[in-house]
Design a protein around this motif. Structure first.
Motif, PDB file in Angstrom:
ATOM      1  N   SER A 219      20.153 -18.998  75.927  1.00  0.00           N
ATOM      2  CA  SER A 219      21.418 -18.286  75.733  1.00  0.00           C
ATOM      3  C   SER A 219      21.248 -16.777  75.870  1.00  0.00           C
ATOM      4  O   SER A 219      21.856 -16.138  76.721  1.00  0.00           O
ATOM      5  CB  SER A 219      21.994 -18.617  74.357  1.00  0.00           C
ATOM      6  OG  SER A 219      22.161 -20.006  74.219  1.00  0.00           O
ATOM      7  N   TYR A 223      24.859 -14.774  76.359  1.00  0.00           N
ATOM      8  CA  TYR A 223      25.698 -15.552  75.449  1.00  0.00           C
ATOM      9  C   TYR A 223      26.422 -14.626  74.485  1.00  0.00           C
ATOM     10  O   TYR A 223      27.640 -14.735  74.291  1.00  0.00           O
ATOM     11  CB  TYR A 223      24.831 -16.551  74.677  1.00  0.00           C
ATOM     12  CG  TYR A 223      25.605 -17.510  73.798  1.00  0.00           C
ATOM     13  CD1 TYR A 223      25.921 -18.789  74.254  1.00  0.00           C
ATOM     14  CD2 TYR A 223      26.014 -17.152  72.522  1.00  0.00           C
ATOM     15  CE1 TYR A 223      26.619 -19.680  73.455  1.00  0.00           C
ATOM     16  CE2 TYR A 223      26.716 -18.024  71.713  1.00  0.00           C
ATOM     17  CZ  TYR A 223      27.017 -19.292  72.185  1.00  0.00           C
ATOM     18  OH  TYR A 223      27.711 -20.156  71.389  1.00  0.00           O
ATOM     19  N   SER A 245      25.864 -26.167  70.918  1.00  0.00           N
ATOM     20  CA  SER A 245      24.650 -26.838  71.375  1.00  0.00           C
ATOM     21  C   SER A 245      24.597 -28.267  70.860  1.00  0.00           C
ATOM     22  O   SER A 245      25.248 -28.620  69.878  1.00  0.00           O
ATOM     23  CB  SER A 245      23.425 -26.056  70.891  1.00  0.00           C
ATOM     24  OG  SER A 245      22.242 -26.761  71.164  1.00  0.00           O
ATOM     25  N   LYS A 251      24.091 -22.150  69.364  1.00  0.00           N
ATOM     26  CA  LYS A 251      24.185 -21.513  70.672  1.00  0.00           C
ATOM     27  C   LYS A 251      23.828 -22.516  71.763  1.00  0.00           C
ATOM     28  O   LYS A 251      22.724 -23.047  71.790  1.00  0.00           O
ATOM     29  CB  LYS A 251      23.246 -20.309  70.757  1.00  0.00           C
ATOM     30  CG  LYS A 251      23.740 -19.073  70.030  1.00  0.00           C
ATOM     31  CD  LYS A 251      22.795 -17.919  70.322  1.00  0.00           C
ATOM     32  CE  LYS A 251      23.276 -16.632  69.686  1.00  0.00           C
ATOM     33  NZ  LYS A 251      22.370 -15.510  70.018  1.00  0.00           N
ATOM     34  N   ASN A 253      22.506 -23.978  75.063  1.00  0.00           N
ATOM     35  CA  ASN A 253      21.536 -23.626  76.092  1.00  0.00           C
ATOM     36  C   ASN A 253      20.986 -24.919  76.679  1.00  0.00           C
ATOM     37  O   ASN A 253      21.120 -25.985  76.076  1.00  0.00           O
ATOM     38  CB  ASN A 253      20.417 -22.756  75.517  1.00  0.00           C
ATOM     39  CG  ASN A 253      19.613 -23.477  74.461  1.00  0.00           C
ATOM     40  OD1 ASN A 253      18.649 -24.172  74.773  1.00  0.00           O
ATOM     41  ND2 ASN A 253      20.016 -23.351  73.196  1.00  0.00           N
TER      42      ASN A 253
END
Length: 279
Positions: A219, A223, A245, A251, A253
């Motif tokens: 990220s 992000y 996620s 986050k 990724n």
């Protein structure tokens, strides 16, 4: 040949990653996954972003780029090693990796090979992208998924076909999928009015729910800055959220996803077999 007597170690893997100032740990966790996948082979990690290397050095974290790590591995005397291209597409970072390998092959007596990046083979890319879209839609089946691909800043680069295929495939498998980039083909800043028009049209006089999906391995700053900026802009006319996620880290990724790790692991295994490190 006398020089070859110095190559007295068997096999190694070098992970060639971009790097992240704020989320370097994700690459190190991935490194541990590779070590566990190939317990009898030594694993090293290199980072291609000089900016990341310099910024982390200020924090007391010291890393090397790919030529430096390849020189170390050669000096340590490994007979064969595989460079794992820890990239999404076969674009600029992957092309630079290839040139570095070709350069070392001119003088090193080691047997060196490199892997494909994540999305290069059509079959496994198609399967992964379809699984990804279905997984995101489990809780929001009617939402519009806006996939944000990082992209590359020039239009004559090798590997752009893979970026184009990913974009078109995602839009074909679901009529509620849209794609754009941060700094590549069809960047958000240039086509945001068209994206707004498409979202409003598909909403059918309702306030649409939009998932912002960052197509990033890690990220990082993109992000925290770019993705949140895009989300906030879309939120002026739709219920927009950054997709979370699949792991404990909220986050989103790619590098933490099991499917992604398996593709990278398989790519490494294939080249280890070719180089004679596995049977």
């Amino acid at each position: 040949m006398k020089r070859y007597r110095h190559y007295d170690k068997e096999s190694a893997i070098i992970l060639s990653c971009f790097g992240s100032v704020i989320e370097q740990e994700k690459y190190l966790v991935f490194e541990e996954f590779v070590k566990q996948s190939f317990p009898n082979i030594d694993v090293f990690t290199a980072f291609s972003s000089k900016m990341v290397i310099k910024e982390l050095a200020k924090q007391g974290q010291h890393y090397k780029n790919l030529p430096q790590v390849m020189a170390d591995v050669d000096m340590l005397g490994y007979k064969r090693y595989v460079i794992a291209s820890v990239n999404i597409f076969p674009t600029d970072e992957h092309e630079v990796l290839i040139k570095m390998v070709q350069g070392f092959q001119n003088f090193s007596l080691a047997h060196i090979r490199y892997t494909n990046p994540l999305l290069q083979k059509t079959k496994e890319s198609s399967i992964y992208l379809k699984q990804l879209d279905e997984r995101i839609r489990q809780n929001t089946p009617e939402a519009i998924n806006l996939y944000i691909i990082h992209g590359v800043p020039v239009l004559n680069l090798a590997g752009l076909e893979a970026v184009k295929y990913t974009s078109e495939f995602l839009q074909l498998i679901n009529e509620n999928n849209l794609t754009c980039s941060l700094e590549g083909e069809f960047p958000f800043f240039a086509i945001k009015d068209a994206i707004k028009r498409e979202i409003l049209k598909r909403a059918n006089n309702k306030r649409a729910k939009v998932n912002i999906v960052p197509m990033l391995l890690v990220s990082g700053n993109h992000y925290d800055n770019d993705m949140k900026e895009i989300r906030d802009e879309v939120a002026t006319y739709a219920d927009a959220q950054l997709v979370e996620s699949f792991t404990q880290d909220k986050k989103f990724n790619l590098i933490e996803q099991e499917e992604v790790r398996e593709i990278f692991r398989k790519n490494i295994e294939i080249e280890l077999i070719k180089v004679g490190a596995l049977r």
